[in-house]
Design an enzyme around this catalytic site. Sequence first.
Site, PDB file in Angstrom:
ATOM      1  N   SER A  11       5.827 144.472   3.900  1.00  0.00           N
ATOM      2  CA  SER A  11       6.575 145.062   5.172  1.00  0.00           C
ATOM      3  C   SER A  11       6.102 146.497   5.490  1.00  0.00           C
ATOM      4  CB  SER A  11       8.042 145.394   4.721  1.00  0.00           C
ATOM      5  OG  SER A  11       8.842 144.104   4.763  1.00  0.00           O
ATOM      6  N   LYS A  61      12.087 150.237  -6.688  1.00  0.00           N
ATOM      7  CA  LYS A  61      10.697 149.490  -6.309  1.00  0.00           C
ATOM      8  C   LYS A  61       9.885 150.166  -5.310  1.00  0.00           C
ATOM      9  CE  LYS A  61      12.484 145.305  -4.988  1.00  0.00           C
ATOM     10  NZ  LYS A  61      12.943 144.118  -4.253  1.00  0.00           N
ATOM     11  N   LYS A 120      19.790 147.989   1.667  1.00  0.00           N
ATOM     12  CA  LYS A 120      20.085 146.658   1.711  1.00  0.00           C
ATOM     13  C   LYS A 120      21.339 146.467   2.404  1.00  0.00           C
ATOM     14  CE  LYS A 120      18.229 143.229  -0.732  1.00  0.00           C
ATOM     15  NZ  LYS A 120      16.731 143.262  -1.393  1.00  0.00           N
ATOM     16  N   HIS A 147      15.532 160.124   0.315  1.00  0.00           N
ATOM     17  CA  HIS A 147      14.455 160.958  -0.051  1.00  0.00           C
ATOM     18  C   HIS A 147      13.140 160.830   0.858  1.00  0.00           C
ATOM     19  CE1 HIS A 147      13.661 157.529  -2.568  1.00  0.00           C
ATOM     20  NE2 HIS A 147      12.338 158.083  -2.905  1.00  0.00           N
ATOM     21  N   LYS A 180      14.806 151.318   3.434  1.00  0.00           N
ATOM     22  CA  LYS A 180      14.117 149.899   3.562  1.00  0.00           C
ATOM     23  C   LYS A 180      14.802 148.941   2.738  1.00  0.00           C
ATOM     24  CE  LYS A 180      10.749 147.525   5.372  1.00  0.00           C
ATOM     25  NZ  LYS A 180      11.726 146.397   5.709  1.00  0.00           N
TER      26      LYS A 180
HETATM   27  N1  GLU Z   1      14.342 141.621   0.536  1.00  0.00           N
HETATM   28  C1  GLU Z   1      12.992 141.984  -0.113  1.00  0.00           C
HETATM   29  C2  GLU Z   1      13.130 142.706  -1.312  1.00  0.00           C
HETATM   30  O1  GLU Z   1      14.231 142.704  -2.090  1.00  0.00           O
HETATM   31  C3  GLU Z   1      12.056 142.654   0.978  1.00  0.00           C
HETATM   32  C4  GLU Z   1      12.441 143.880   1.431  1.00  0.00           C
HETATM   33  C5  GLU Z   1      11.595 144.735   2.557  1.00  0.00           C
HETATM   34  O2  GLU Z   1      10.666 143.943   2.905  1.00  0.00           O
HETATM   35  O3  GLU Z   1      11.950 145.540   3.143  1.00  0.00           O
HETATM   36  O4  GLU Z   1      12.217 143.288  -1.778  1.00  0.00           O
END
Ligand code: GLU
Length: 473
Positions: free
Chosen positions: A364, A96, A108, A67, A72
């Site tokens: 990030s 998140k 992921k 969306h 990320k």
């Molecule tokens: N691996 C981290 C998380 O679970 C960071 C992910 C990111 O920075 O894209 O939030």
Amino acid sequence: MSTTSEYSFFQSVEKSFDKASKFTNWETGLLEQIKACNSIYSMRFPVKMDDGKIEVIEAYRVQHSQHKSPCKGGIRFSLAVNQDEVMALAALMTYKCAIVNVPFGGGKGGIKINPRALSTYELEKITRRYTSELVKKNFIGPGIDVPAPDYGTGEREMAWIVDTYQSLKPGEIDAAGCVTGKPVSLGGVRGRKEATGLGVFFGVREVCLMEDVMKKLGLTVGIENKRVIVQGLGNVGYFSAKFFRSNGAKVIAIAEFEGAIYCADGLDEEAVFQHRKTTGSILNFPGATNIEKSSDALEMECDILIPAALENVIDKNNAPKIKAKIIGEAANGPLTPEADEILSKNGVLVIPDMYLNAGGVTVSYFEWLKNLSHVRYGRLEKRFTENANMNIINQIEELTGKKVSPTERAVIVHGPDEIDLVHSGLEETMINATREIMDIWNANPSIPDMRTAAYVCAINKVAHSYTELGIFP
Ligand code: GLU
């Protein structure tokens, strides 16, 4: 570590989602779309190991939602990686990012390997091959999907990823934005390394500053002298411990695979880290007591428990024995749904993972913006601000006839460096998110816990962006 649950990790994320969606008014079809994983890339590729043998590597990249673009989320290296786990973690990324207003979809990745058992050369080959598989299928790019570090990966792996990507996409001006968590010399941003731990600290601190919440838990307001137990001395655990300690809390126990250590006066995470590096174990740290069974540390008397390792470490078996008043979920999914219910009944406040550990992705986001803008934060305004502040101080001194001390002058004049801006952006983000979730919870007392309130917050935001996009013909 115990891992019993009747739900898979993805199912437990779905369960939390369903529990929260009852407190929203969105239509079922939209909720189903938000919940679903949009794209799942499961791959197998061969790598010749140092002993000359070919090994087939199992790896994944999941894009839970699109969306917002790009998707990320980190890439983890662990033997426990499987499709369900990567799907769950990708889903958590969607929620998140929504909560902390970072304009990304959730993704992921995971590679099923034990990074500790492989040589640097083998890890580099695997990481580079994985990246080229992602490029082949258009699963990576600054506007498509942007990986980052996660469990078992760090700056080094991100450097291999950006280098592989750039070599396959020559001339792509924004290529550095294809991955975050890079070393600063390769386009990383200052403050990314400690971001998740610092975000955990900011989130827990904000909760501890809420008088009504502390009163209910029978705790004093503030972080000072709180007894904290941290599970995991990886990047997230290490920096969480560091910020709690340096802000006046006592880290009374630290747990790792091989066992845990306890010291009522508080442990120094850096000294513990160095001890583990030289001896190969956290145990036998001078001045501390050994706890042979690592998971026993979770059940010790404390104010704040920070699970900062892997998922499902607190389940229905050990949840009734938890004595902490607050659990700050620094890891992703450290509690099973059964544990969640038990802890909520027992009056333990669980500050949920999907927003509490959002510091990493928040910074990030700052790194990605830096890459797209091709300029370091603070470069344009630092000197200007310092000159302006200097003029103000000079004027005040002239008008009052008094002088500020050189130390005070330096503090007042200081213009922001990249690290200052990143830390303050992160602090602002975590404070706002904490308050927003608490407001949702306070406004609807039938919401049973903070996790559900966080999901309500996330669902509303994702649903809004879907409806605003008008993508349902
Ligand atoms: N691996 C981290 C998380 O679970 C960071 C992910 C990111 O920075 O894209 O939030």
